[in-house]
Design a protein around this motif. Structure first.
Motif, short mmCIF file in Angstrom:
data_model
loop_
_atom_site.label_atom_id
_atom_site.label_comp_id
_atom_site.label_asym_id
_atom_site.label_seq_id
_atom_site.Cartn_x
_atom_site.Cartn_y
_atom_site.Cartn_z
N ALA A 22 1.76 4.42 -3.47
CA ALA A 22 0.87 5.55 -3.18
C ALA A 22 1.47 6.88 -3.62
O ALA A 22 2.69 7.07 -3.60
CB ALA A 22 0.54 5.60 -1.70
N GLU A 67 -5.83 9.29 -3.53
CA GLU A 67 -4.99 8.85 -4.64
C GLU A 67 -5.53 9.49 -5.93
O GLU A 67 -6.76 9.62 -6.08
CB GLU A 67 -5.03 7.33 -4.78
N ASP A 79 0.82 -1.21 0.00
CA ASP A 79 0.00 0.00 0.00
C ASP A 79 0.86 1.26 0.00
O ASP A 79 0.54 2.24 -0.66
CB ASP A 79 -0.93 0.03 1.22
#
Length: 178
Positions: free
Chosen positions: A36, A49, A32
């Motif tokens: 990002a 995002e 993750d």
């Protein structure tokens, strides 16, 4: 998108987060964190995002990009616009970010190279000096992030985070190399 990395010879000034690993046993948070937008030297709008993730390697609603003199521009799927231009004069660099759109807040992050960085009014000082100005009130913090200098290796790194609320239209980052 519009990530900017800067090196002074073989010394990193503004760095890239890297990859971490594609199958990090016991370190699933890498999957993750490293892809990002917050792990890159760019602006995020409203903590979101720029592209929704459909699967591990597939993103949707790619921003529209176009070149600019000395930079590039994008418009994301929510209608936020980010124009970035970079100029160099000797050992001084200027990154001009112009923004518009329906956002409420933005965060500009600069991932700093190794060194003893100290928060100063308007920016940071260490091996180099970064000073950020905006056309709106800003809040600057020096935070701990993560970088992966080699596949499977992760270590802490300093991150300069600049936050501002709308209405804001412009940030200018002045980088003076040491």
């Amino acid at each position: 998108m519009l990530h900017f990395e800067l090196w002074d010879g073989d010394r990193p000034v503004l760095t890239d987060a890297g990859t971490g690993a594609y199958n990090p046993a016991g370190q699933e948070w890498w999957l993750d964190y490293f892809p990002a937008a917050a792990a890159h030297n760019t602006i995020t709008f409203d903590g979101r995002e720029p592209m929704p993730r459909l699967s591990r390697f597939l993103l949707a609603r790619w921003p529209r990009l176009r070149p600019l003199p000395d930079g590039a521009a994008l418009r994301d799927g929510r209608g936020n616009r980010h124009h970035r231009q970079v100029r160099a004069e000797g050992r001084s660099w200027t990154v001009l970010d112009t923004v518009s759109g329906p956002f409420h807040a933005l965060t500009l992050r600069w991932r700093l190279g190794p060194g003893a960085w100290r928060l100063r009014p308007g920016g940071v000082e260490g091996p180099d000096r970064l000073r950020v100005t905006t056309d709106a009130p800003l809040h600057i913090t020096l935070e701990e992030g993560w970088e992966s200098p080699a596949y499977g290796v992760v270590r802490p790194c300093p991150v300069l985070a600049v936050r501002a609320l709308a209405p804001i239209t412009c940030t200018a980052t002045q980088i003076e190399l040491g």
